[in-house]
Scaffold this motif. Structure first.
Motif, PDB file in Angstrom:
ATOM      1  N   ASP A 192      42.122  35.933  34.346  1.00 38.84           N
ATOM      2  CA  ASP A 192      42.074  35.918  35.807  1.00 38.84           C
ATOM      3  C   ASP A 192      40.889  36.744  36.287  1.00 38.84           C
ATOM      4  O   ASP A 192      40.949  37.446  37.274  1.00 38.84           O
ATOM      5  CB  ASP A 192      43.385  36.412  36.412  1.00 38.84           C
ATOM      6  CG  ASP A 192      43.729  37.828  36.009  1.00 38.84           C
ATOM      7  OD1 ASP A 192      43.006  38.407  35.186  1.00 38.84           O
ATOM      8  OD2 ASP A 192      44.727  38.355  36.522  1.00 38.84           O
ATOM      9  N   GLY A 193      39.811  36.640  35.543  1.00 39.29           N
ATOM     10  CA  GLY A 193      38.588  37.373  35.816  1.00 39.29           C
ATOM     11  C   GLY A 193      38.193  38.139  34.573  1.00 39.29           C
ATOM     12  O   GLY A 193      38.981  38.317  33.648  1.00 39.29           O
ATOM     13  N   PHE A 198      41.066  29.678  32.720  1.00 43.28           N
ATOM     14  CA  PHE A 198      40.280  30.583  33.567  1.00 43.28           C
ATOM     15  C   PHE A 198      40.706  30.306  34.998  1.00 43.28           C
ATOM     16  O   PHE A 198      40.450  29.230  35.533  1.00 43.28           O
ATOM     17  CB  PHE A 198      38.781  30.306  33.390  1.00 43.28           C
ATOM     18  CG  PHE A 198      38.280  30.610  32.003  1.00 43.28           C
ATOM     19  CD1 PHE A 198      37.759  31.858  31.701  1.00 43.28           C
ATOM     20  CD2 PHE A 198      38.338  29.648  31.008  1.00 43.28           C
ATOM     21  CE1 PHE A 198      37.289  32.135  30.418  1.00 43.28           C
ATOM     22  CE2 PHE A 198      37.874  29.912  29.727  1.00 43.28           C
ATOM     23  CZ  PHE A 198      37.351  31.161  29.439  1.00 43.28           C
ATOM     24  N   SER A 199      41.412  31.271  35.605  1.00 43.08           N
ATOM     25  CA  SER A 199      41.920  31.061  36.961  1.00 43.08           C
ATOM     26  C   SER A 199      41.788  32.349  37.755  1.00 43.08           C
ATOM     27  O   SER A 199      42.104  33.421  37.266  1.00 43.08           O
ATOM     28  CB  SER A 199      43.380  30.619  36.915  1.00 43.08           C
ATOM     29  OG  SER A 199      44.173  31.622  36.331  1.00 43.08           O
ATOM     30  N   GLY A 200      41.325  32.219  38.969  1.00 43.33           N
ATOM     31  CA  GLY A 200      41.221  33.378  39.845  1.00 43.33           C
ATOM     32  C   GLY A 200      40.046  34.273  39.493  1.00 43.33           C
ATOM     33  O   GLY A 200      39.660  34.406  38.346  1.00 43.33           O
ATOM     34  N   ASP A 201      39.472  34.854  40.481  1.00 44.05           N
ATOM     35  CA  ASP A 201      38.393  35.825  40.381  1.00 44.05           C
ATOM     36  C   ASP A 201      37.188  35.277  39.614  1.00 44.05           C
ATOM     37  O   ASP A 201      37.039  34.079  39.433  1.00 44.05           O
ATOM     38  CB  ASP A 201      38.887  37.136  39.784  1.00 44.05           C
ATOM     39  CG  ASP A 201      38.184  38.343  40.404  1.00 44.05           C
ATOM     40  OD1 ASP A 201      37.230  38.157  41.187  1.00 44.05           O
ATOM     41  OD2 ASP A 201      38.581  39.473  40.099  1.00 44.05           O
ATOM     42  N   ILE A 202      36.302  36.155  39.153  1.00 43.85           N
ATOM     43  CA  ILE A 202      35.053  35.763  38.500  1.00 43.85           C
ATOM     44  C   ILE A 202      35.076  36.214  37.048  1.00 43.85           C
ATOM     45  O   ILE A 202      35.477  37.340  36.741  1.00 43.85           O
ATOM     46  CB  ILE A 202      33.840  36.395  39.211  1.00 43.85           C
ATOM     47  CG1 ILE A 202      33.750  35.879  40.649  1.00 43.85           C
ATOM     48  CG2 ILE A 202      32.550  36.122  38.451  1.00 43.85           C
ATOM     49  CD1 ILE A 202      32.716  36.598  41.490  1.00 43.85           C
ATOM     50  N   GLY A 218      40.633  27.556  40.089  1.00 46.16           N
ATOM     51  CA  GLY A 218      40.862  28.624  41.046  1.00 46.16           C
ATOM     52  C   GLY A 218      39.988  29.847  40.915  1.00 46.16           C
ATOM     53  O   GLY A 218      40.236  30.848  41.551  1.00 46.16           O
ATOM     54  N   GLY A 219      38.971  29.827  40.084  1.00 43.92           N
ATOM     55  CA  GLY A 219      38.083  30.969  39.959  1.00 43.92           C
ATOM     56  C   GLY A 219      36.685  30.496  39.646  1.00 43.92           C
ATOM     57  O   GLY A 219      36.379  29.314  39.736  1.00 43.92           O
ATOM     58  N   THR A 220      35.847  31.421  39.256  1.00 49.45           N
ATOM     59  CA  THR A 220      34.470  31.090  38.900  1.00 49.45           C
ATOM     60  C   THR A 220      34.190  31.609  37.501  1.00 49.45           C
ATOM     61  O   THR A 220      34.453  32.779  37.208  1.00 49.45           O
ATOM     62  CB  THR A 220      33.480  31.743  39.889  1.00 49.45           C
ATOM     63  OG1 THR A 220      33.756  31.247  41.205  1.00 49.45           O
ATOM     64  CG2 THR A 220      32.048  31.431  39.522  1.00 49.45           C
ATOM     65  N   GLY A 264      33.899  25.561  40.050  1.00 45.55           N
ATOM     66  CA  GLY A 264      33.997  26.943  39.599  1.00 45.55           C
ATOM     67  C   GLY A 264      33.339  27.211  38.256  1.00 45.55           C
ATOM     68  O   GLY A 264      33.096  28.347  37.896  1.00 45.55           O
TER      69      GLY A 264
END
Length: 113
Positions: free
Chosen positions: A30-31, A50-54, A76-78, A104
């Motif tokens: 999540d990052g 890979f989900s949420g945040d960077i 959901g993230g980058t 993302g």
């Protein structure tokens, strides 16, 4: 956990893990920040999410071994791979990901030569 791994993969680290293989199969991120890490072994992100945040690989080097993102989910993230320092071999993705990356997933421009 990612912070500890990053610290052991920095150039000049006393307790370097750079020559180790890393298997993140099925892991959820999540990052994270793997900037300037020096990978000299195989790195597997097979089936990782890979989900949420960077999550960044800025200036990381992959100087030996395979790097795979097969069956990975990007949601959901980058995930920023635009400024990876070097790849010994290009990373492996599922068919079509390089031509049409999911939202993302930031990849470097293709090399035209």
């Amino acid at each position: 956990m990612i912070r500890v791994i990053r610290e052991h993969l920095q150039p000049g680290t006393d307790t370097a893990w750079s020559g180790c293989n890393f298997d993140f199969t099925g892991a959820t991120f999540d990052g994270g920040d793997l900037a300037r890490c020096d990978f000299r072994g195989t790195v597997l992100f097979t089936g990782a999410t890979f989900s949420g945040d960077i999550f960044t690989f800025r200036d990381a080097t992959f100087s030996a071994g395979a790097v795979t993102f097969r069956d990975a989910t990007f949601s959901g993230g980058t995930v920023d791979m635009r400024s990876v320092g070097s790849w010994a071999t290009p990373p492996c993705f599922d068919a079509g990901v390089l031509d049409n990356p999911p939202t993302g997933l930031l990849l470097p421009p293709p090399i035209i030569g």
